[in-house]
Design a protein around this motif. Structure first.
Motif, PDB file in Angstrom:
ATOM      1  N   LEU A 299       0.815  -1.215   0.000  1.00  9.61           N
ATOM      2  CA  LEU A 299       0.000   0.000   0.000  1.00  9.61           C
ATOM      3  C   LEU A 299       0.845   1.260   0.000  1.00  9.61           C
ATOM      4  O   LEU A 299       0.560   2.215  -0.710  1.00  9.61           O
ATOM      5  N   VAL A 300       1.897   1.247   0.796  1.00  7.11           N
ATOM      6  CA  VAL A 300       2.786   2.421   0.888  1.00  7.11           C
ATOM      7  C   VAL A 300       3.514   2.630  -0.433  1.00  7.11           C
ATOM      8  O   VAL A 300       3.621   3.763  -0.902  1.00  7.11           O
ATOM      9  N   LYS A 301       3.963   1.553  -1.046  1.00  8.49           N
ATOM     10  CA  LYS A 301       4.682   1.671  -2.323  1.00  8.49           C
ATOM     11  C   LYS A 301       3.798   2.224  -3.428  1.00  8.49           C
ATOM     12  O   LYS A 301       4.245   2.953  -4.276  1.00  8.49           O
ATOM     13  N   ARG A 302       2.511   1.860  -3.428  1.00  8.40           N
ATOM     14  CA  ARG A 302       1.584   2.365  -4.441  1.00  8.40           C
ATOM     15  C   ARG A 302       1.359   3.860  -4.316  1.00  8.40           C
ATOM     16  O   ARG A 302       1.127   4.533  -5.299  1.00  8.40           O
ATOM     17  N   ARG A 303       1.417   4.375  -3.103  1.00  7.63           N
ATOM     18  CA  ARG A 303       1.173   5.799  -2.881  1.00  7.63           C
ATOM     19  C   ARG A 303       2.356   6.657  -3.274  1.00  7.63           C
ATOM     20  O   ARG A 303       2.204   7.842  -3.523  1.00  7.63           O
ATOM     21  N   THR A 304       3.545   6.075  -3.316  1.00  4.09           N
ATOM     22  CA  THR A 304       4.733   6.883  -3.646  1.00  4.09           C
ATOM     23  C   THR A 304       5.103   6.767  -5.089  1.00  4.09           C
ATOM     24  O   THR A 304       4.704   5.953  -5.829  1.00  4.09           O
TER      25      THR A 304
END
Length: 84
Positions: A79-84
């Motif tokens: 999830l964090v990787k998708r946001r960045t």
């Protein structure tokens, strides 16, 4: 009886490897170990503090909690990787 360092390493590698396969990721042995051990800590915290499940020792419950924690960790990192 608690787990020794070798027990944590074995549980971590197995839990990390299983989580890697289920979550469709591709990591190496060291990453599986790290994900598995951190997942075990995360899963153990959730199991004991939120669900009231006593986790400890070298058994299937410990492996299951570590596996679920590792899957949760991989999901959150995704999830964090998708946001960045």
């Amino acid at each position: 009886m608690g787990l020794g360092i070798i027990g944590w390493i074995v549980i971590g590698i197995v839990a990390g490897w299983l989580a890697e396969k289920v979550m469709g990721r591709s990591h190496g042995l060291i990453t599986n170990l790290i994900v598995g051990v951190i997942g075990a800590l995360l899963g153990g915290f959730i199991a004991s503090n939120l669900l009231g499940i006593d986790v400890g020792g070298f058994n299937i419950v410990t492996l299951l909690v570590a596996f679920l924690g590792a899957c949760l960790l991989l999901f959150l990192v995704g999830l964090v990787k998708r946001r960045t």
